[in-house]
Write a protein that holds these residues in place. Structure first.
Motif, short mmCIF file in Angstrom:
data_model
loop_
_atom_site.label_atom_id
_atom_site.label_comp_id
_atom_site.label_asym_id
_atom_site.label_seq_id
_atom_site.Cartn_x
_atom_site.Cartn_y
_atom_site.Cartn_z
N LEU A 363 4.06 -57.42 -18.32
CA LEU A 363 5.47 -57.64 -18.60
C LEU A 363 6.13 -56.28 -18.82
O LEU A 363 5.45 -55.30 -19.15
N SER A 364 7.43 -56.19 -18.62
CA SER A 364 8.10 -54.90 -18.83
C SER A 364 8.54 -54.73 -20.29
O SER A 364 8.92 -53.63 -20.68
N PHE A 365 8.49 -55.79 -21.08
CA PHE A 365 8.69 -55.75 -22.52
C PHE A 365 8.31 -57.12 -23.04
O PHE A 365 8.13 -58.07 -22.27
N ASP A 366 8.15 -57.24 -24.34
CA ASP A 366 7.83 -58.55 -24.92
C ASP A 366 9.00 -59.49 -24.69
O ASP A 366 10.15 -59.20 -25.07
N THR A 367 8.74 -60.64 -24.08
CA THR A 367 9.80 -61.57 -23.72
C THR A 367 10.59 -62.01 -24.95
O THR A 367 10.02 -62.38 -25.98
N ILE A 368 11.92 -61.93 -24.84
CA ILE A 368 12.80 -62.46 -25.88
C ILE A 368 13.04 -63.93 -25.53
O ILE A 368 13.82 -64.26 -24.64
N SER A 369 12.29 -64.79 -26.18
CA SER A 369 12.37 -66.23 -25.97
C SER A 369 12.98 -66.81 -27.23
O SER A 369 12.32 -66.92 -28.26
N ALA A 370 14.27 -67.17 -27.17
CA ALA A 370 15.03 -67.40 -28.39
C ALA A 370 15.82 -68.70 -28.32
O ALA A 370 16.68 -68.87 -27.47
N ALA A 371 15.52 -69.60 -29.24
CA ALA A 371 16.20 -70.90 -29.32
C ALA A 371 17.21 -70.90 -30.47
O ALA A 371 16.94 -70.34 -31.53
N GLY A 372 18.34 -71.54 -30.24
CA GLY A 372 19.32 -71.75 -31.29
C GLY A 372 19.67 -70.48 -32.03
O GLY A 372 20.09 -69.49 -31.43
N PRO A 373 19.51 -70.47 -33.37
CA PRO A 373 19.92 -69.30 -34.16
C PRO A 373 19.15 -68.04 -33.82
O PRO A 373 19.67 -66.94 -34.00
N ASN A 374 17.93 -68.16 -33.33
CA ASN A 374 17.18 -66.96 -32.96
C ASN A 374 17.82 -66.24 -31.78
O ASN A 374 17.64 -65.03 -31.60
N ALA A 375 18.55 -66.97 -30.95
CA ALA A 375 19.23 -66.35 -29.81
C ALA A 375 20.37 -65.44 -30.27
O ALA A 375 20.86 -64.62 -29.47
#
Length: 602
Positions: A363-375
């Motif tokens: 991967l080119s960086f750790d995936t930002i996988s963000a639901a709801g408030p984490n987004a």
């Protein structure tokens, strides 16, 4: 006290004991390594060890009776989630800095330590000035006290170097070294120190696995006016294939011999980049009697301006990556409404789709996988502790990328599960309008990123909204996903580069966003290539952006009534191209059908 606070308190106690042993009243802890890298190896994660902070930019100061964290607007929420408030005060950059803070709280006679291998000379001079005004002293430590307190600190990686073939690099390293030699001759200099890891990788057409997600190797380089190079790296990293690739003109020496080699450059004129070369490099050259000439690393601009081979490679990588992302988007649309999906599961499935290309290196960086408030956290990093379920009638943001031998990708898509609220649609459409405005921009040669930034923010500004990060960063060619010198950023940004003129061949991101704390976040990101344009009657050379990223944008979040005819045309043209280039790579009829619907004209 929480478990996190207990661990943090014990580590702070260990550090403070070491400070006392070194007769120091405090110590500055940056998030970097000996190369001023943004992303660092595990051995250099000193800030994370002492504070628990997992972001990619920040610093801390630890005193005997207090400690403080310094982060910019990208991490306002994250730092408060990860760093215990009972152990550290939170300070906002650029309103303040570690040096300014020390200049306000230091007492007369106090000795504040810093590691000269982890700070620039400019920083050291500024901090020393702040402390001198308080009758305190900045002290360069011989041994980093964090390293003494961190008893199980990992060793630097010894992963073998890898050859980056000319079929991907586009130019032999002998030609690149000759260009550096010519540059030195023009400056009347004998040698240049190159410390940035991506510059070394680019110059010598080598790659490595010493830093997670970034294919670089721990090394230093001294390039000489005769075209030869001294490469300082661990001998264990040099395979026969790499030695053969480098040839006789590249002399391989142990990495721990670098400082002594600098001290031996007596009487030579040595070019040093003050942005990427740490204070210890300046100190060693001074100690040896070299004449120091400050200038930008001569590989920075040639590395940023991609050659035709690199452009062809990154174009192919983006088509391949776009097909993998499109497969994920189709899968997500089917699976998310069923319930049971969470951030970690979605990120892993996306990684699998990329791996199924059989070309993914990392991967080119750790995936930002963000639901709801984490987004709403622009640089959120999912973990077991923060992992949220992806729920109905909510927003999910995924920012991800791949490292391929022929190119590096970075793309963000914001997706809705169920029905978006009118506010979500309004905010998404304003972000989209800014994205389109920047994508459609035509600008004269010499234009800087800071001059374009407002195009992406204008529709948010008009209703009193904004976002606290840059709009665009440079991207490498199977190198760092964040590459300078070019950026598209507001003048107030804490990160440099917005004043670099854009040139054809540069790759940047276009990623405006909006973040409602505690609720949701929105970002739309494509990578773009700067290219020359023509226009009838043009009196100056003009340029524009070509989209590299190819993947559908979620039409369900668009309020079509807010779009102009030109913006609808852009959307339709872009999605027609996505369908034409990505469609043939999809073999599953269900995926093909999904793509057809996702790319239908507005």
């Amino acid at each position: 006290m929480s478990t996190t606070s207990n661990l943090g308190a014990s580590r702070l106690a260990a550090l403070r004991a070491e400070l006392a042993a070194q007769n120091l009243a405090g110590f500055v802890v940056p998030l970097t390594d000996e190369h001023m890298s943004e992303y660092v190896g595990e051995y250099a994660q000193r800030l994370a060890w002492i504070s628990g902070f997992g972001g990619s930019a920040g610093s801390a100061v630890v005193m005997h009776d207090k400690a403080a964290m310094f982060t910019d607007g990208r991490y306002t929420v994250q730092v408060r989630q990860q760093v215990p408030a009972d152990l550290f005060a939170y300070e906002d950059v650029p309103q303040t800095s570690a040096a300014q803070w020390l200049g306000e709280i230091a007492s007369a006679g106090q000795r504040i330590g810093y590691d000269p291998w982890l700070h620039t000379s400019a920083w050291a001079k500024q901090a020393a000035g702040q402390l001198t005004a308080r009758s305190a002293e900045l002290v360069a430590v011989q041994h980093n006290p964090i390293d003494a307190a961190w008893t199980d600190r990992p060793a630097p990686s010894l992963a073998p170097l890898e050859v980056h073939d000319d079929q991907f690099a586009g130019r032999a390293h002998a030609d690149k070294r000759a260009d550096v030699a010519k540059w030195l001759a023009e400056k009347g200099a004998d040698a240049v120190v190159i410390a940035a890891l991506d510059s070394i990788a680019w110059l010598l057409n080598i790659r490595g696995k010493d830093v997670s997600r970034t294919p670089v190797a721990l090394a230093f380089v001294i390039a000489h006016k005769d075209g030869s190079v001294d490469l300082f790296t661990a001998p264990e990293k040099l395979t026969p294939a790499v030695r053969a690739h480098l040839g006789d003109a590249v002399r391989c020496q142990p990495r721990d011999g670098f400082a002594e080699a600098l001290k031996a450059m007596t009487g030579q004129t040595v070019v040093v980049d003050p942005q990427s070369c740490v204070a210890a490099i300046f100190n060693a050259l001074d100690a040896g009697g070299a004449r120091i000439m400050e200038a930008r690393d001569p590989t920075v601009l040639p590395r940023a301006v991609k050659n035709p081979t690199e452009i062809a490679g990154t174009t192919a990588a983006h088509v391949r990556d776009g097909a993998a992302l499109t497969r994920f988007l189709a899968w997500f649309d089917s699976e998310a409404p069923k319930g049971g999906l969470d951030e970690l599961g979605a990120a892993e499935r996306l990684r699998q789709f990329r791996a199924e290309t059989n070309s993914l290196e990392d991967l080119s960086f750790d995936t930002i996988s963000a639901a709801g408030p984490n987004a709403a956290l622009p640089h959120y990093r999912v973990s077991d502790e923060t992992n949220l379920p992806i729920t109905h009638d909510s927003i999910y943001l995924v920012d991800s990328g791949g490292q391929y031998r022929d190119g590096t990708t970075d793309v963000t898509r914001t997706l809705v599960i169920g029905t978006p609220t009118p506010e979500m649609q309004d905010r998404f459409t304003r972000v989209l309008k800014g994205h389109i405005a920047l994508a459609r921009a035509i600008f004269p040669a010499g234009t800087k990123g800071v001059q374009l930034d407002a195009l992406a923010r204008q529709h948010l500004w008009s209703v009193g909204l904004d976002y606290n990060h840059g709009t665009g960063h440079g991207v490498g060619s199977y190198l760092s996903v964040h590459e300078g010198p070019q950026r598209i950023a507001a003048a107030w940004s804490a990160q440099p580069g917005g004043d670099e003129p854009l040139q054809p061949g540069m790759i940047l991101s276009n990623e405006p966003g909006y973040y409602k704390q505690g609720a949701y976040g929105i970002r739309i990101e494509n990578l773009v290539l700067v290219e020359r344009r023509s226009a009838e009657g043009a009196e100056r050379e003009i340029m524009g952006f070509k989209e590299l990223t190819l993947a559908p944008i979620d039409r369900r979040l668009v309020d079509v009534n807010l779009l102009t005819a030109e913006e609808r045309d852009w959307w339709n043209d872009y999605h027609a191209r996505v369908a034409a280039e990505i469609g043939p790579l999809l073999t599953d009829p269900a995926e093909q059908s999904w793509l057809e619907q996702a790319c239908a004209p507005l």
